[in-house]
Design a protein around this motif. Structure first.
Motif, PDB file in Angstrom:
ATOM      1  N   MET A 212       0.848  -1.213   0.000  1.00  0.00           N
ATOM      2  CA  MET A 212       0.000   0.000   0.000  1.00  0.00           C
ATOM      3  C   MET A 212       0.873   1.249   0.000  1.00  0.00           C
ATOM      4  O   MET A 212       0.623   2.196  -0.736  1.00  0.00           O
ATOM      5  N   LEU A 213       1.896   1.243   0.860  1.00  0.00           N
ATOM      6  CA  LEU A 213       2.742   2.425   0.993  1.00  0.00           C
ATOM      7  C   LEU A 213       3.600   2.612  -0.256  1.00  0.00           C
ATOM      8  O   LEU A 213       3.780   3.728  -0.741  1.00  0.00           O
ATOM      9  N   ARG A 214       4.092   1.499  -0.791  1.00  0.00           N
ATOM     10  CA  ARG A 214       4.918   1.588  -2.002  1.00  0.00           C
ATOM     11  C   ARG A 214       4.122   2.211  -3.140  1.00  0.00           C
ATOM     12  O   ARG A 214       4.610   3.083  -3.842  1.00  0.00           O
ATOM     13  N   SER A 215       2.878   1.773  -3.294  1.00  0.00           N
ATOM     14  CA  SER A 215       2.084   2.312  -4.408  1.00  0.00           C
ATOM     15  C   SER A 215       1.733   3.780  -4.177  1.00  0.00           C
ATOM     16  O   SER A 215       1.465   4.516  -5.119  1.00  0.00           O
ATOM     17  N   ALA A 216       1.760   4.216  -2.915  1.00  0.00           N
ATOM     18  CA  ALA A 216       1.522   5.636  -2.633  1.00  0.00           C
ATOM     19  C   ALA A 216       2.833   6.434  -2.645  1.00  0.00           C
ATOM     20  O   ALA A 216       2.827   7.643  -2.432  1.00  0.00           O
ATOM     21  N   GLY A 217       3.957   5.757  -2.854  1.00  0.00           N
ATOM     22  CA  GLY A 217       5.258   6.434  -2.884  1.00  0.00           C
ATOM     23  C   GLY A 217       5.735   6.858  -1.513  1.00  0.00           C
ATOM     24  O   GLY A 217       6.523   7.810  -1.390  1.00  0.00           O
ATOM     25  N   THR A 218       5.274   6.180  -0.471  1.00  0.00           N
ATOM     26  CA  THR A 218       5.687   6.536   0.892  1.00  0.00           C
ATOM     27  C   THR A 218       6.246   5.302   1.591  1.00  0.00           C
ATOM     28  O   THR A 218       6.313   4.225   1.005  1.00  0.00           O
ATOM     29  N   LYS A 219       6.629   5.483   2.853  1.00  0.00           N
ATOM     30  CA  LYS A 219       7.099   4.331   3.638  1.00  0.00           C
ATOM     31  C   LYS A 219       6.912   4.625   5.132  1.00  0.00           C
ATOM     32  O   LYS A 219       6.628   5.771   5.500  1.00  0.00           O
ATOM     33  N   LEU A 220       7.081   3.593   5.946  1.00  0.00           N
ATOM     34  CA  LEU A 220       6.983   3.801   7.390  1.00  0.00           C
ATOM     35  C   LEU A 220       8.212   4.554   7.892  1.00  0.00           C
ATOM     36  O   LEU A 220       9.327   4.302   7.435  1.00  0.00           O
ATOM     37  N   ASP A 221       8.009   5.447   8.859  1.00  0.00           N
ATOM     38  CA  ASP A 221       9.127   6.159   9.472  1.00  0.00           C
ATOM     39  C   ASP A 221       9.566   5.507  10.775  1.00  0.00           C
ATOM     40  O   ASP A 221      10.744   5.557  11.121  1.00  0.00           O
ATOM     41  N   ALA A 222       8.628   4.952  11.510  1.00  0.00           N
ATOM     42  CA  ALA A 222       8.983   4.399  12.817  1.00  0.00           C
ATOM     43  C   ALA A 222       8.007   3.304  13.237  1.00  0.00           C
ATOM     44  O   ALA A 222       6.809   3.392  12.964  1.00  0.00           O
ATOM     45  N   VAL A 223       8.536   2.288  13.894  1.00  0.00           N
ATOM     46  CA  VAL A 223       7.712   1.273  14.549  1.00  0.00           C
ATOM     47  C   VAL A 223       8.081   1.317  16.031  1.00  0.00           C
ATOM     48  O   VAL A 223       9.253   1.180  16.388  1.00  0.00           O
TER      49      VAL A 223
END
Ligand code: ADP
Length: 188
Positions: A99-110
């Motif tokens: 989902m994030l890849r297709s939106a061009g984003t990624k997680l910053d922190a877990v």
């Protein structure tokens, strides 16, 4: 910022995610809250989810993934979000990545909230007395902790290997935990 909160039932994810959401001005997205709202409203999603939730089992990935996929497309989640209770399975991790890849984003922190099991059981039993959640009975609590250990705890190593995991001690006063989380988020 795009943040995931992890930790067993009763670790305080919901409490802390709500506080951080206000501080950062990004939505707190709790899959458990969304399921419970659907149960209350009697929607088809709620009727489906209730069978699993009342038994302490996870709702099937297909159902949960579709719900999160939809929620993340809402305008308020564009600048960032705090996910609480998702992902919880290996398949959900892959789905969220996609989902994030297709939106061009990624997680910053877990952020993983660590607690010991005795403390968690005590908190959940207390919450059961206060809120009467149908999945807070002792048998179901035990099952939820078991499902967490089997299906969700292994995800922590996955996020650690991505270099975005911070462990925060979830024991102690709420305000102390809040400060530790803020420091962890700032460091990312
Ligand atoms: P807790 O973490 O305290 O057990 P939650 O409110 O986060 O409670 O979730 C309650 C229930 O909702 C879970 O036991 C499960 O049945 C369902 N649920 C929530 N998130 C997910 C998820 N990501 N995947 C599958 N089921 C979920």
């Amino acid at each position: 910022m795009r943040i995931v909160f992890m930790g067993p039932p009763g670790a305080g994810k919901g409490t802390q995610a709500a506080i951080l959401s206000k501080t950062l001005g990004i939505p707190h997205i709790s899959t458990g809250d969304i399921f419970r709202a659907n149960v209350t409203e009697g929607t088809p999603l709620g009727l489906e989810a209730k069978k699993y939730m009342d038994a302490g089992e996870y709702v099937p990935d297909g159902v949960t993934n579709a719900m999160v996929r939809d929620r993340l497309t809402h305008d308020d989640a564009r600048p960032g979000f705090i996910l609480d209770g998702y992902p919880r399975t290996v398949e959900q991790v892959a789905e969220l990545d996609a989902m994030l890849r297709s939106a061009g984003t990624k997680l910053d922190a877990v952020i993983e909230l660590t607690v010991d099991i005795d403390e968690v059981v005590q908190r959940l039993v207390k919450r059961a007395a206060e809120q009467g959640r149908p999945d807070d009975t002792e048998d179901v609590i035990r099952r939820r902790l078991q499902v967490y250990a089997e299906q969700t705890a292994p995800l922590i190593a996955v996020y650690d290997s991505h270099g975005i995991l911070t462990q925060v001690n979830g024991l102690g006063e709420i305000a102390v935990v809040t400060v530790a989380i803020a420091q962890a988020v700032n460091a990312q």
